[in-house]
Design a protein around this motif. Structure first.
Motif, PDB file in Angstrom:
ATOM      1  N   ALA A 276     -10.043  10.124   5.689  1.00  0.00           N
ATOM      2  CA  ALA A 276      -9.632  10.849   4.290  1.00  0.00           C
ATOM      3  C   ALA A 276      -8.322  10.295   3.973  1.00  0.00           C
ATOM      4  O   ALA A 276      -7.160  10.595   4.298  1.00  0.00           O
ATOM      5  CB  ALA A 276      -9.510  12.200   4.823  1.00  0.00           C
ATOM      6  N   VAL A 277      -8.558   9.194   3.197  1.00  0.00           N
ATOM      7  CA  VAL A 277      -7.126   8.065   2.964  1.00  0.00           C
ATOM      8  C   VAL A 277      -7.145   7.915   1.324  1.00  0.00           C
ATOM      9  O   VAL A 277      -8.178   7.612   0.865  1.00  0.00           O
ATOM     10  CB  VAL A 277      -7.154   6.973   3.804  1.00  0.00           C
ATOM     11  N   THR A 278      -5.800   7.792   0.812  1.00  0.00           N
ATOM     12  CA  THR A 278      -5.638   7.415  -0.376  1.00  0.00           C
ATOM     13  C   THR A 278      -5.183   5.837  -0.273  1.00  0.00           C
ATOM     14  O   THR A 278      -4.661   5.484   0.735  1.00  0.00           O
ATOM     15  CB  THR A 278      -4.474   7.902  -1.292  1.00  0.00           C
ATOM     16  N   TRP A 279      -6.157   4.877  -0.928  1.00  0.00           N
ATOM     17  CA  TRP A 279      -5.900   3.486  -0.858  1.00  0.00           C
ATOM     18  C   TRP A 279      -5.328   2.899  -2.120  1.00  0.00           C
ATOM     19  O   TRP A 279      -5.418   3.135  -3.011  1.00  0.00           O
ATOM     20  CB  TRP A 279      -7.310   2.691  -0.759  1.00  0.00           C
ATOM     21  N   GLN A 280      -4.557   1.907  -1.716  1.00  0.00           N
ATOM     22  CA  GLN A 280      -3.502   1.430  -2.562  1.00  0.00           C
ATOM     23  C   GLN A 280      -3.929  -0.308  -2.890  1.00  0.00           C
ATOM     24  O   GLN A 280      -4.549  -0.666  -1.898  1.00  0.00           O
ATOM     25  CB  GLN A 280      -2.097   1.329  -2.216  1.00  0.00           C
ATOM     26  N   GLY A 281      -3.629  -0.642  -4.037  1.00  0.00           N
ATOM     27  CA  GLY A 281      -4.014  -2.100  -4.163  1.00  0.00           C
ATOM     28  C   GLY A 281      -4.668  -2.280  -5.607  1.00  0.00           C
ATOM     29  O   GLY A 281      -4.279  -1.521  -6.450  1.00  0.00           O
ATOM     30  N   THR A 282      -5.348  -3.402  -5.629  1.00  0.00           N
ATOM     31  CA  THR A 282      -6.101  -3.639  -6.786  1.00  0.00           C
ATOM     32  C   THR A 282      -7.670  -3.359  -6.912  1.00  0.00           C
ATOM     33  O   THR A 282      -8.309  -3.585  -5.691  1.00  0.00           O
ATOM     34  CB  THR A 282      -6.144  -5.067  -7.193  1.00  0.00           C
ATOM     35  N   ASP A 283      -8.168  -2.701  -7.896  1.00  0.00           N
ATOM     36  CA  ASP A 283      -9.693  -2.540  -7.938  1.00  0.00           C
ATOM     37  C   ASP A 283     -10.056  -2.863  -9.470  1.00  0.00           C
ATOM     38  O   ASP A 283      -9.792  -2.257 -10.516  1.00  0.00           O
ATOM     39  CB  ASP A 283      -9.998  -0.948  -7.700  1.00  0.00           C
ATOM     40  N   ALA A 284     -10.757  -3.880  -9.400  1.00  0.00           N
ATOM     41  CA  ALA A 284     -11.516  -4.591 -10.682  1.00  0.00           C
ATOM     42  C   ALA A 284     -10.169  -5.041 -11.507  1.00  0.00           C
ATOM     43  O   ALA A 284     -10.284  -4.435 -12.713  1.00  0.00           O
ATOM     44  CB  ALA A 284     -12.352  -3.499 -11.246  1.00  0.00           C
ATOM     45  N   ASP A 285      -9.114  -5.493 -11.192  1.00  0.00           N
ATOM     46  CA  ASP A 285      -8.042  -5.674 -12.051  1.00  0.00           C
ATOM     47  C   ASP A 285      -7.001  -4.480 -12.299  1.00  0.00           C
ATOM     48  O   ASP A 285      -6.353  -4.772 -13.166  1.00  0.00           O
ATOM     49  CB  ASP A 285      -8.562  -6.554 -13.024  1.00  0.00           C
ATOM     50  N   PRO A 287      -4.813  -0.843 -11.044  1.00  0.00           N
ATOM     51  CA  PRO A 287      -4.343  -0.282  -9.674  1.00  0.00           C
ATOM     52  C   PRO A 287      -5.372   0.760  -9.016  1.00  0.00           C
ATOM     53  O   PRO A 287      -6.173   1.460  -9.802  1.00  0.00           O
ATOM     54  CB  PRO A 287      -3.202   0.609 -10.140  1.00  0.00           C
ATOM     55  N   SER A 288      -5.750   0.756  -8.001  1.00  0.00           N
ATOM     56  CA  SER A 288      -6.603   1.422  -7.237  1.00  0.00           C
ATOM     57  C   SER A 288      -6.355   2.983  -7.287  1.00  0.00           C
ATOM     58  O   SER A 288      -5.196   3.357  -7.043  1.00  0.00           O
ATOM     59  CB  SER A 288      -6.496   0.931  -5.735  1.00  0.00           C
ATOM     60  N   GLN A 289      -7.501   3.578  -7.458  1.00  0.00           N
ATOM     61  CA  GLN A 289      -7.509   5.077  -7.377  1.00  0.00           C
ATOM     62  C   GLN A 289      -8.495   5.568  -6.218  1.00  0.00           C
ATOM     63  O   GLN A 289      -8.701   6.756  -6.381  1.00  0.00           O
ATOM     64  CB  GLN A 289      -8.170   5.836  -8.983  1.00  0.00           C
ATOM     65  N   VAL A 290      -8.800   4.520  -5.359  1.00  0.00           N
ATOM     66  CA  VAL A 290      -9.939   4.911  -4.478  1.00  0.00           C
ATOM     67  C   VAL A 290      -9.243   5.870  -3.421  1.00  0.00           C
ATOM     68  O   VAL A 290      -8.217   5.809  -2.947  1.00  0.00           O
ATOM     69  CB  VAL A 290     -10.307   3.636  -3.790  1.00  0.00           C
ATOM     70  N   VAL A 291     -10.275   6.812  -3.008  1.00  0.00           N
ATOM     71  CA  VAL A 291      -9.903   7.682  -1.861  1.00  0.00           C
ATOM     72  C   VAL A 291     -11.397   8.063  -1.210  1.00  0.00           C
ATOM     73  O   VAL A 291     -12.539   8.003  -1.706  1.00  0.00           O
ATOM     74  CB  VAL A 291      -9.709   9.272  -2.537  1.00  0.00           C
ATOM     75  N   THR A 292     -11.039   7.742   0.302  1.00  0.00           N
ATOM     76  CA  THR A 292     -12.116   8.087   1.015  1.00  0.00           C
ATOM     77  C   THR A 292     -12.140   9.399   1.618  1.00  0.00           C
ATOM     78  O   THR A 292     -10.820   9.758   1.926  1.00  0.00           O
ATOM     79  CB  THR A 292     -12.198   6.878   2.264  1.00  0.00           C
ATOM     80  N   TYR A 393     -19.101  -9.799 -10.433  1.00  0.00           N
ATOM     81  CA  TYR A 393     -18.937  -8.643  -9.544  1.00  0.00           C
ATOM     82  C   TYR A 393     -17.645  -8.055  -9.908  1.00  0.00           C
ATOM     83  O   TYR A 393     -16.783  -8.732 -10.496  1.00  0.00           O
ATOM     84  CB  TYR A 393     -19.134  -9.099  -8.165  1.00  0.00           C
ATOM     85  N   PHE A 394     -17.456  -6.909  -9.478  1.00  0.00           N
ATOM     86  CA  PHE A 394     -16.251  -6.283  -9.343  1.00  0.00           C
ATOM     87  C   PHE A 394     -15.706  -6.321  -7.998  1.00  0.00           C
ATOM     88  O   PHE A 394     -16.163  -6.195  -7.114  1.00  0.00           O
ATOM     89  CB  PHE A 394     -16.220  -4.980  -9.820  1.00  0.00           C
ATOM     90  N   GLU A 395     -14.322  -6.528  -7.835  1.00  0.00           N
ATOM     91  CA  GLU A 395     -13.720  -6.653  -6.608  1.00  0.00           C
ATOM     92  C   GLU A 395     -12.519  -5.684  -6.484  1.00  0.00           C
ATOM     93  O   GLU A 395     -11.506  -5.628  -7.170  1.00  0.00           O
ATOM     94  CB  GLU A 395     -13.133  -8.258  -6.309  1.00  0.00           C
ATOM     95  N   ALA A 396     -12.462  -5.086  -5.291  1.00  0.00           N
ATOM     96  CA  ALA A 396     -11.445  -4.224  -5.022  1.00  0.00           C
ATOM     97  C   ALA A 396     -10.789  -4.625  -3.679  1.00  0.00           C
ATOM     98  O   ALA A 396     -11.391  -4.895  -2.530  1.00  0.00           O
ATOM     99  CB  ALA A 396     -11.888  -2.781  -4.729  1.00  0.00           C
ATOM    100  N   ILE A 397      -9.419  -4.814  -3.671  1.00  0.00           N
ATOM    101  CA  ILE A 397      -8.772  -5.189  -2.328  1.00  0.00           C
ATOM    102  C   ILE A 397      -7.561  -4.180  -1.860  1.00  0.00           C
ATOM    103  O   ILE A 397      -6.597  -4.036  -2.997  1.00  0.00           O
ATOM    104  CB  ILE A 397      -7.919  -6.511  -2.601  1.00  0.00           C
ATOM    105  N   GLY A 404       1.932  -0.833  -0.669  1.00  0.00           N
ATOM    106  CA  GLY A 404       1.078  -1.429  -1.466  1.00  0.00           C
ATOM    107  C   GLY A 404       1.468  -1.182  -2.843  1.00  0.00           C
ATOM    108  O   GLY A 404       1.251  -1.874  -3.860  1.00  0.00           O
ATOM    109  N   LYS A 405       1.919   0.191  -3.256  1.00  0.00           N
ATOM    110  CA  LYS A 405       2.051   0.361  -4.372  1.00  0.00           C
ATOM    111  C   LYS A 405       3.184  -0.212  -5.053  1.00  0.00           C
ATOM    112  O   LYS A 405       3.537  -0.245  -6.214  1.00  0.00           O
ATOM    113  CB  LYS A 405       2.487   1.979  -4.653  1.00  0.00           C
ATOM    114  N   LYS A 406       4.021  -0.861  -4.395  1.00  0.00           N
ATOM    115  CA  LYS A 406       5.204  -1.493  -4.626  1.00  0.00           C
ATOM    116  C   LYS A 406       5.050  -2.895  -4.929  1.00  0.00           C
ATOM    117  O   LYS A 406       6.094  -3.678  -5.552  1.00  0.00           O
ATOM    118  CB  LYS A 406       6.632  -1.268  -3.847  1.00  0.00           C
ATOM    119  N   SER A 407       4.005  -3.214  -4.665  1.00  0.00           N
ATOM    120  CA  SER A 407       3.527  -4.773  -4.730  1.00  0.00           C
ATOM    121  C   SER A 407       3.538  -5.200  -6.259  1.00  0.00           C
ATOM    122  O   SER A 407       2.798  -4.508  -7.096  1.00  0.00           O
ATOM    123  CB  SER A 407       2.121  -5.274  -4.078  1.00  0.00           C
TER     124      SER A 407
END
Length: 419
Positions: A276-285, A287-292, A393-397, A404-407
């Motif tokens: 159960a984590v919020t993920w930072q980084g890029t998602d399809a160019d 900012p990531s909003q991904v949560v697991t 394709y779309f890519e999320a890193i 990661g939010k400060k990158s």
């Protein structure tokens, strides 16, 4: 006077001769014979398990008689430590008994020689294997808390560990064991259907040592026991620490393949898997909003792209199931993902599929996912290339690293389409 003394001497001599003769006659009246030696066990092994194809077991023992006396044995057999007599006058050093699976039995024998002198055995025991017996998984752990922070604490005081059984198919948790001791034990696998399962662990909570807080290392020992069938132990020395928020992660330890009541265990230490984590980084160019979420659910993958670049608003869905195997490979099976509107009009449902990797070699886990939206059987990534998107394709890193939010990331390098 001399004659009287002589007569007395002769009488004493004659008396001694008669006494000696009497002793010789008494000695000749005795005879020697040999009883049976103390019986020793031959089969089944004392205290062991016996695999029985039918319903009987043959008891065997060994004792010898130098006189060659006929075999004459009393056999005692039963389920108590003081077994009852079941056979008298047994004429061999073996006896067949009827048994049931999963039961422990006790037995002994008493042999009587031709002169009625007994030779007694010890009381022996054996257990009959039950192939359908429950399989128990036990997890214990150790820590270096004394060395790390100078406190003498039991393992359960340092870390409240949970033993988890995970369904390999969808990575869902099917059993959680969280007791108060330094050993967590469960037989939950016995009631689960045949299949492939993963034994995992996480730290529910850990010690708060205030200013003394330093890295505490934990080692794990897994034991698998099925009476008479399986007895396997796997060690994982120094595999975890309290440096990270471990309650948000699972550590995979071993894989169990269950076929009927037969279990095959394989050590398979895998990296930490987010729960159960919020993920930072890029998602399809973007900012990531991904949560697991618990149960291997992932939300908001591609959400920024869908809203801003593609120009559609998600009105339902947005959560899908993903899978991570023990080597860190990610799979997103083809599945419904979301429903959107474009300029107020409801669009055809979107499906999603993809693959990726989970890398936990660094301080924080990193997911790299390449995925695609499918609408009406068509690839949206491929369709987007007609509007200037650069890849099919779309890519999320993405990472759990808060930094990661400060990158400085090159968001929005591709112009929006004109649809």
């Amino acid at each position: 006077m001399k004659r009287n003394i002589l007569f007395l001497s002769m009488m004493l001599t004659l008396s001694a001769l008669f006494s000696l003769q009497s002793c010789k006659e008494d000695i000749a009246a005795y005879s020697e014979f040999s009883s049976f030696t103390d019986p020793v066990i031959v089969a089944p092994a004392n205290g062991g398990f016996v695999n029985v194809a039918g319903t009987t077991v043959e008891l065997k023992w060994l004792a010898e008689s130098a006189d060659g006396d006929a075999q004459n044995w009393d056999v005692y057999f039963g389920t108590s430590g003081n077994p009852p007599l079941v056979k008298t006058g047994n004429t061999s050093q073996s006896y067949t008994v009827t048994v049931a699976k999963g039961v422990e039995y006790f037995w002994n024998v008493v042999g009587n020689d031709a002169n009625g002198v007994p030779a007694r055995s010890a009381t022996w025991s054996f257990k009959v294997t039950d192939p359908d017996a429950d399989m128990t998984v036990s997890m214990s752990w150790s820590t270096d808390v004394k060395t790390a922070i100078g406190l003498k604490l039991t393992p359960e005081k340092v870390a409240d560990m949970r033993l988890l059984i995970v369904n390999d198919a969808d990575k869902s948790i099917v059993a959680i064991v969280d007791g108060s001791d330094s050993t967590e034990t469960t037989s939950a696998l016995s009631s689960l259907p045949a299949g492939k399962y993963i034994i995992a662990t996480d730290i529910f909570k850990t010690i708060n040592a205030g200013d003394l807080n330093k890295k505490i290392t934990l080692g794990i020992i897994l034991s698998f026991t099925q009476p008479g069938t399986l007895d396997q132990t796997i060690s994982f020395p120094q595999i975890m620490t309290n440096e990270k928020l471990w309650s948000e992660f699972r550590v995979y330890l071993a894989v169990v393949n269950k076929v009927g009541s037969v279990y095959t265990i394989e050590k398979s230490l895998s990296s930490i898997v987010p729960v159960a984590v919020t993920w930072q980084g890029t998602d399809a160019d973007y900012p990531s909003q991904v949560v697991t979420l618990t149960g291997n659910l992932m939300s908001n993958l591609g959400a920024g792209w869908m809203l801003d670049w593609w120009g559609e608003i998600i009105i339902s869905g947005g959560t899908m199931v993903y899978q991570v195997d023990v080597t860190g490979n990610i799979t997103i099976p083809n599945q419904y993902y979301c429903t959107t509107t474009y300029n107020g009009a409801v669009q055809t449902d979107y499906y999603i599929e993809g693959t990726g990797t989970l890398n936990v070699s660094g301080a924080f886990p990193v997911m790299t996912i390449q995925y695609d939206f499918i609408q009406g059987g068509s690839s949206i990534a491929t369709t987007s290339m007609d509007y200037g998107w650069l890849t099919p394709y779309f890519e999320a890193i993405i990472t759990t690293d808060p930094a990661g939010k400060k990158s400085s990331l090159p968001f929005m390098t591709i112009p929006k389409p004109k649809r």
